[in-house]
Design a protein around this motif. Structure first.
Motif, PDB file in Angstrom:
ATOM      1  N   GLU A 571      24.051 -21.801 -12.528  1.00  0.00           N
ATOM      2  CA  GLU A 571      24.929 -22.440 -13.504  1.00  0.00           C
ATOM      3  C   GLU A 571      25.184 -21.522 -14.691  1.00  0.00           C
ATOM      4  O   GLU A 571      26.324 -21.379 -15.151  1.00  0.00           O
ATOM      5  N   ALA A 572      24.119 -20.905 -15.199  1.00  0.00           N
ATOM      6  CA  ALA A 572      24.285 -19.986 -16.334  1.00  0.00           C
ATOM      7  C   ALA A 572      25.145 -18.784 -15.929  1.00  0.00           C
ATOM      8  O   ALA A 572      25.919 -18.261 -16.742  1.00  0.00           O
ATOM      9  N   THR A 573      25.020 -18.360 -14.691  1.00  0.00           N
ATOM     10  CA  THR A 573      25.823 -17.240 -14.189  1.00  0.00           C
ATOM     11  C   THR A 573      27.295 -17.598 -14.170  1.00  0.00           C
ATOM     12  O   THR A 573      28.152 -16.797 -14.589  1.00  0.00           O
ATOM     13  N   GLU A 574      27.617 -18.806 -13.724  1.00  0.00           N
ATOM     14  CA  GLU A 574      29.011 -19.227 -13.686  1.00  0.00           C
ATOM     15  C   GLU A 574      29.604 -19.250 -15.091  1.00  0.00           C
ATOM     16  O   GLU A 574      30.738 -18.806 -15.303  1.00  0.00           O
ATOM     17  N   ARG A 575      28.834 -19.766 -16.065  1.00  0.00           N
ATOM     18  CA  ARG A 575      29.318 -19.808 -17.441  1.00  0.00           C
ATOM     19  C   ARG A 575      29.495 -18.391 -18.002  1.00  0.00           C
ATOM     20  O   ARG A 575      30.510 -18.103 -18.649  1.00  0.00           O
ATOM     21  N   ARG A 576      28.510 -17.538 -17.733  1.00  0.00           N
ATOM     22  CA  ARG A 576      28.567 -16.176 -18.286  1.00  0.00           C
ATOM     23  C   ARG A 576      29.752 -15.400 -17.712  1.00  0.00           C
ATOM     24  O   ARG A 576      30.428 -14.667 -18.437  1.00  0.00           O
ATOM     25  N   ARG A 577      30.048 -15.572 -16.460  1.00  0.00           N
ATOM     26  CA  ARG A 577      31.187 -14.862 -15.863  1.00  0.00           C
ATOM     27  C   ARG A 577      32.511 -15.369 -16.421  1.00  0.00           C
ATOM     28  O   ARG A 577      33.453 -14.590 -16.592  1.00  0.00           O
ATOM     29  N   ARG A 578      32.591 -16.646 -16.715  1.00  0.00           N
ATOM     30  CA  ARG A 578      33.810 -17.165 -17.338  1.00  0.00           C
ATOM     31  C   ARG A 578      33.992 -16.540 -18.717  1.00  0.00           C
ATOM     32  O   ARG A 578      35.106 -16.190 -19.115  1.00  0.00           O
ATOM     33  N   GLU A 579      32.891 -16.423 -19.465  1.00  0.00           N
ATOM     34  CA  GLU A 579      32.956 -15.822 -20.798  1.00  0.00           C
ATOM     35  C   GLU A 579      33.430 -14.369 -20.724  1.00  0.00           C
ATOM     36  O   GLU A 579      34.304 -13.944 -21.486  1.00  0.00           O
TER      37      GLU A 579
END
Length: 583
Positions: A571-579
């Motif tokens: 989940e944190a990876t998905e958010r970080r890639r969007r950022e």
């Protein structure tokens, strides 16, 4: 490879003859490696052997240094031009290493005619790196020469053997112009003996099948090579492609050197045009014409049929334009001691131009430079002089579907090897504190990651000290990536003093090392392919677990978050890639 050519020669006989010629070249290669005196030949394999016809076309070659193999035709052509076909006799061996030889002066070539019934049917040729051929500095090649006359003695196509008899005058000149006569004369004798092997094997083939059948088989073999590559060229994307780049400097001035190419592909030819490249330089990075051609040919084979048997016919559709008096086609007396820095660009430029258009054949950029190193001095244990000469391996570029290879020698060096540490520590007053991958990797990231470079520590174990000469190109202008792939991080040398201070260099000549000093050789990562944000998070996690990257690199470059426990946080990876995508 089912290409057929019209022939009334039994195809089985033709195949047996051409394979026998290939075996002759390979046996010559093995013979030289097994009998040479210096480790740069018998351990590193810094040499090449081949058979060339009387028109200067390659008939067969062993898998030696690619940067040497393409020069052998020029060695033979120029030797024929000097002597004429009627100026040779059985047992002759010609010695050459100047601009006609095509690379720096250490790379000494030999050419020997193959006579059958008083007729020359072809020539045996070889080129090998001799440890020292004179000049102003030990090891002969340096990074600060300003004239070829500073780099060693030149052998201008002179007969070392005449009708089988050693020319004592030439032999004595060889001995008088080297700091290590026993080693140099040993290599000379080994190289000449390898020529004898090649000549005898070709004569055996002619005796068995007849000269006419041998010559017909060679002609058809060359025609087959040309037709084979023409069929492949038809599958390449027609068009004109460009690339440009810079060499760091020439070793004497600090100015970068501009190089460029225009690649044109049609249905029946490939053209590399290097017009616009900077003039030859004051320092020794200049490449003679033959060396640049040799590297360009290697790239041509890579984009056509890299696994095909190589012969002169194969290269007939390749057109090369390399203007004279440029860094890729230097003229005498321009220094050529570190010629590999520029000749490598003859391959790397069209590679860079074509990689995005031929992703199934070419990778991103690799570390490129030979990163050649000389460490020498006087061994306190024996009072004998020593010289260690070897290339350094580095990272290769990523491909469209896989990561780049770790620590391989550069494309121009082919099958050369690293000298075993055990041999080095036994023969020379050196210790190796480190011989490892340069991890964690700080560059070359992408959807597919560039290969990792090398860290190698030479520690001087000698009260009288030592010296180092080295040329590490692709330092300021590192290997290139493809798409959004990152470039590599460049090659460099760190000198770590016994007091802990460190100096960073790209090039060194006769740099003094004291007892206990470390020369740390670091080679670049290869370029990446595609955006790091497209890399499979599981592969990023695997990279972290294998110590290729840190958690910080995983998050800031790849957008992959790894927990303190070493697990993937999806989940944190998905958010970080969007950022990162939004930035």
């Amino acid at each position: 490879m089912s290409t057929e050519i019209e022939s009334d020669l039994d195809p089985f006989t033709r195949e047996v003859i051409t394979n026998a010629l290939q075996s002759a070249a390979e046996e010559s290669f093995i013979n030289l490696g097994r009998t040479a005196k210096s480790s740069v030949i018998y351990e590193t394999l810094d040499y090449a052997c081949g058979l060339i016809d009387t028109d200067g076309k390659v008939v067969a070659q062993a898998n030696g240094v690619p940067g040497f193999l393409g020069t052998l035709k020029f060695c033979v052509e120029d030797t024929i031009e000097k002597y004429g076909l009627d100026g040779f006799y059985p047992g002759d061996v010609v010695l050459l290493n100047d601009y006609h030889g095509g690379t720096h002066l250490n790379d000494v070539a030999m050419v020997a005619p193959v006579f059958v019934d008083d007729e020359i049917v072809m020539f045996a040729a070889s080129k090998a790196h001799w440890t020292d051929v004179g000049g102003k500095d030990p090891g002969s090649w340096t990074t600060d020469a300003t004239s070829v006359f500073q780099e060693g003695i030149q052998y201008p196509m002179v007969k070392l053997y005449e009708e089988g008899k050693l020319n004592r005058a030439v032999r004595d000149i060889v001995e008088a112009n080297t700091r290590m006569p026993e080693m140099t004369l040993g290599d000379m004798q080994a190289q000449e003996a390898s020529m004898e092997v090649a000549v005898e094997r070709v004569q055996d083939i002619a005796d068995r099948y007849g000269t006419e059948t041998l010559e017909r088989a060679v002609d058809e073999w060359l025609a087959y090579g040309e037709q084979l590559v023409l069929d492949e060229i038809e599958t390449l994307p027609n068009g004109t492609y460009h690339a440009e780049d810079f060499l760091d400097d020439d070793g004497v001035t600090d100015e970068p050197v501009y190089v460029t190419v225009e690649v044109t592909i049609t249905d029946d030819a490939v053209r590399f045009d290097y017009t616009g490249t900077d003039p030859e330089t004051e320092g020794p990075i200049n490449s003679p014409y033959a060396a640049s051609v040799s590297d360009a040919r290697a790239l041509f084979q890579a984009i056509t049929l890299p696994e095909a048997p190589t012969n002169g016919g194969f290269f007939e559709p390749l057109e090369l334009v390399i203007p004279e008096e440029t860094v890729l086609n230097a003229t005498k007396p321009a220094p050529i001691g570190t010629d590999w820095e520029s000749s490598a660009m003859a391959a790397d430029l069209p590679w860079k131009a074509l990689a995005p258009h031929l992703p199934e054949k070419l990778s991103a950029g690799h570390f490129t430079s030979v990163c050649a190193t000389i460490v020498g001095g006087t061994d306190d244990r024996t009072d004998d002089d020593f010289l260690v000469i070897e290339p350094q391996p580095g990272g290769w570029g990523a491909c469209r579907d896989r990561d780049g290879a770790d620590v391989l020698v550069c494309s121009g060096d082919g099958d050369t090897l690293e000298m075993p540490v055990e041999v080095m520590e036994t023969r020379f007053p050196l210790l190796f504190d480190k011989f490892a991958l340069d991890t964690p990797q700080e560059a070359g990231h992408g959807e597919f990651r560039g290969g990792t470079g090398l860290v190698q520590d030479y520690r001087v174990y000698n009260e009288s000290g030592a010296f180092i000469t080295a040329s590490f190109g692709r330092s300021e202008y590192p290997p290139w990536g493809v798409g959004d792939g990152q470039p590599g991080d460049g090659n460099y040398i760190d000198i770590v003093k016994t007091d802990g201070t460190t100096e960073r260099h790209r090039k060194l000549t006769n740099y003094e090392l004291e007892d206990g000093d470390v020369a740390r050789l670091v080679t670049s990562a290869g370029g990446g392919w595609g955006s790091p944000l497209e890399r499979d998070p599981e592969r990023v996690l695997e990279d972290y677990r294998d110590d290729y990257i840190t958690t910080d690199t995983a998050e800031t470059v790849y957008g992959v978050v790894i927990t303190d426990g070493g697990e993937l946080d999806a989940e944190a990876t998905e958010r970080r890639r969007r950022e990162l995508t939004a930035e």
